[in-house]
Design a protein around this motif. Structure first.
Motif, PDB file in Angstrom:
ATOM      1  N   ALA A 272      38.015  29.097  39.550  1.00 17.13           N
ATOM      2  CA  ALA A 272      38.100  28.112  40.452  1.00 17.13           C
ATOM      3  C   ALA A 272      38.275  28.617  41.964  1.00 17.13           C
ATOM      4  O   ALA A 272      39.345  29.624  41.959  1.00 17.13           O
ATOM      5  N   SER A 273      37.815  28.176  42.821  1.00 16.30           N
ATOM      6  CA  SER A 273      38.290  28.670  44.322  1.00 16.30           C
ATOM      7  C   SER A 273      39.008  28.039  45.016  1.00 16.30           C
ATOM      8  O   SER A 273      39.832  27.049  44.406  1.00 16.30           O
ATOM      9  N   LEU A 274      39.490  28.659  45.978  1.00 14.09           N
ATOM     10  CA  LEU A 274      40.707  27.806  46.940  1.00 14.09           C
ATOM     11  C   LEU A 274      40.540  26.665  47.428  1.00 14.09           C
ATOM     12  O   LEU A 274      41.193  25.728  47.090  1.00 14.09           O
ATOM     13  N   ALA A 275      39.043  26.340  47.785  1.00 18.97           N
ATOM     14  CA  ALA A 275      38.817  25.083  48.226  1.00 18.97           C
ATOM     15  C   ALA A 275      38.650  24.078  47.195  1.00 18.97           C
ATOM     16  O   ALA A 275      39.228  22.904  47.287  1.00 18.97           O
TER      17      ALA A 275
ATOM     18  N   PRO B  75      45.020  35.244  35.820  1.00 15.22           N
ATOM     19  CA  PRO B  75      45.142  35.090  37.457  1.00 15.22           C
ATOM     20  C   PRO B  75      43.928  35.686  38.315  1.00 15.22           C
ATOM     21  O   PRO B  75      43.999  36.683  38.127  1.00 15.22           O
ATOM     22  N   GLU B  76      43.423  34.792  39.033  1.00 18.19           N
ATOM     23  CA  GLU B  76      42.248  35.324  39.724  1.00 18.19           C
ATOM     24  C   GLU B  76      42.265  34.963  41.264  1.00 18.19           C
ATOM     25  O   GLU B  76      42.121  33.677  41.525  1.00 18.19           O
ATOM     26  N   GLY B  77      42.654  35.548  42.003  1.00 17.09           N
ATOM     27  CA  GLY B  77      42.311  35.317  43.591  1.00 17.09           C
ATOM     28  C   GLY B  77      43.575  34.613  44.044  1.00 17.09           C
ATOM     29  O   GLY B  77      44.430  34.254  43.297  1.00 17.09           O
ATOM     30  N   LEU B  78      43.132  33.914  45.112  1.00 21.90           N
ATOM     31  CA  LEU B  78      44.050  33.022  45.651  1.00 21.90           C
ATOM     32  C   LEU B  78      43.740  31.611  45.389  1.00 21.90           C
ATOM     33  O   LEU B  78      42.486  31.079  45.617  1.00 21.90           O
ATOM     34  N   THR B  79      44.602  30.597  44.906  1.00 21.67           N
ATOM     35  CA  THR B  79      44.532  29.242  44.722  1.00 21.67           C
ATOM     36  C   THR B  79      45.519  28.522  45.372  1.00 21.67           C
ATOM     37  O   THR B  79      46.505  28.901  46.184  1.00 21.67           O
ATOM     38  N   ALA B  80      45.312  26.935  45.376  1.00 20.08           N
ATOM     39  CA  ALA B  80      46.201  25.976  46.055  1.00 20.08           C
ATOM     40  C   ALA B  80      47.367  26.043  45.281  1.00 20.08           C
ATOM     41  O   ALA B  80      48.336  25.140  45.691  1.00 20.08           O
ATOM     42  N   ALA B  81      47.607  26.460  44.068  1.00 18.37           N
ATOM     43  CA  ALA B  81      48.654  26.173  43.219  1.00 18.37           C
ATOM     44  C   ALA B  81      49.976  26.490  43.948  1.00 18.37           C
ATOM     45  O   ALA B  81      50.172  27.799  44.304  1.00 18.37           O
TER      46      ALA B  81
END
Length: 217
Positions: A108-111, A134-140
């Protein structure tokens, strides 16, 4: 598994954020991760819990046992693609019909996760992602790493397993300090609570890592 001295002295964040992320470092930790994820549901919220997972995930890990979830009904939603899973989560969260919406969705992407966070706030629900890693940056707001732990000693029979335990590590928290907390399942409420910091610790063992996980093959 962390030793007692490595456990955080900070208060455990009992109240879940609108969107959190839970990861299991190894396949044997996935049941513990699911148990922790389900525990993020507000205790007094009787709305159903929705779980969206791909058929591949369900084939590898088994289906959650709905009657084992105390205090709420479980809505299991098999999906075919990550996009379908994200759509299901967003619609469920925005509807306000569920207390907690879990998604075993990768990539899932940040957006996309921002949309989930906004939907959770709108519906007054909790959204929780269960990616394989965990993959990249998320809004969590929080990212958790969950590991199985030796069960607590049984007070009446030292040969029997006691309460299920897991180590909950918050590796990222927006405005919060990372930390590790030892959690155990309460026999009466069937929810997780903080374990005794000084009792029952030892090296991790596949053979001794637990009791009820809530998973059924």
């Amino acid at each position: 598994m962390p030793c007692p001295s490595a456990l955080s002295s900070e208060p455990f964040p009992e109240v879940a954020a609108p969107l959190e992320e839970v990861c299991a470092p190894t396949p044997r930790d996935r049941a513990a991760a699911l148990m922790f994820a389900l525990s993020r549901r507000p205790e007094t919220d009787g709305r159903p819990v929705l779980f969206a997972a791909s058929r591949v995930w369900l084939g590898e890990n088994g289906r959650p046992y709905g009657p084992g979830l105390a205090g709420a009904a479980l809505i299991l939603t098999p999906v075919s693609t990550a996009a379908e899973g994200l759509w299901v989560l967003e619609q469920a969260l925005r509807s306000g019909a569920v207390s907690l919406a879990l998604g075993a969705v990768d990539g899932a992407s940040l957006a996309q996760t921002r949309r989930l966070e906004f939907a959770a706030k709108e519906g007054g629900s909790v959204g929780l992602m269960l990616p394989r890693a965990p993959e990249g940056l998320t809004a969590a707001r929080r990212r958790w790493r969950i590991e199985t732990a030796l069960s607590a000693p049984d007070a009446e029979d030292p040969r029997a397993p006691g309460r299920t335990r897991l180590a909950a590590g918050m590796t990222r928290g927006r405005g919060e300090r990372p930390g590790v907390w030892m959690m155990e399942q309460d026999d009466e409420t069937h929810r997780l609570r903080l374990a005794d910091r000084l009792a029952g610790f030892g090296p991790p063992s596949i053979a001794g890592t637990g009791a009820a996980t809530g998973l059924a093959a």
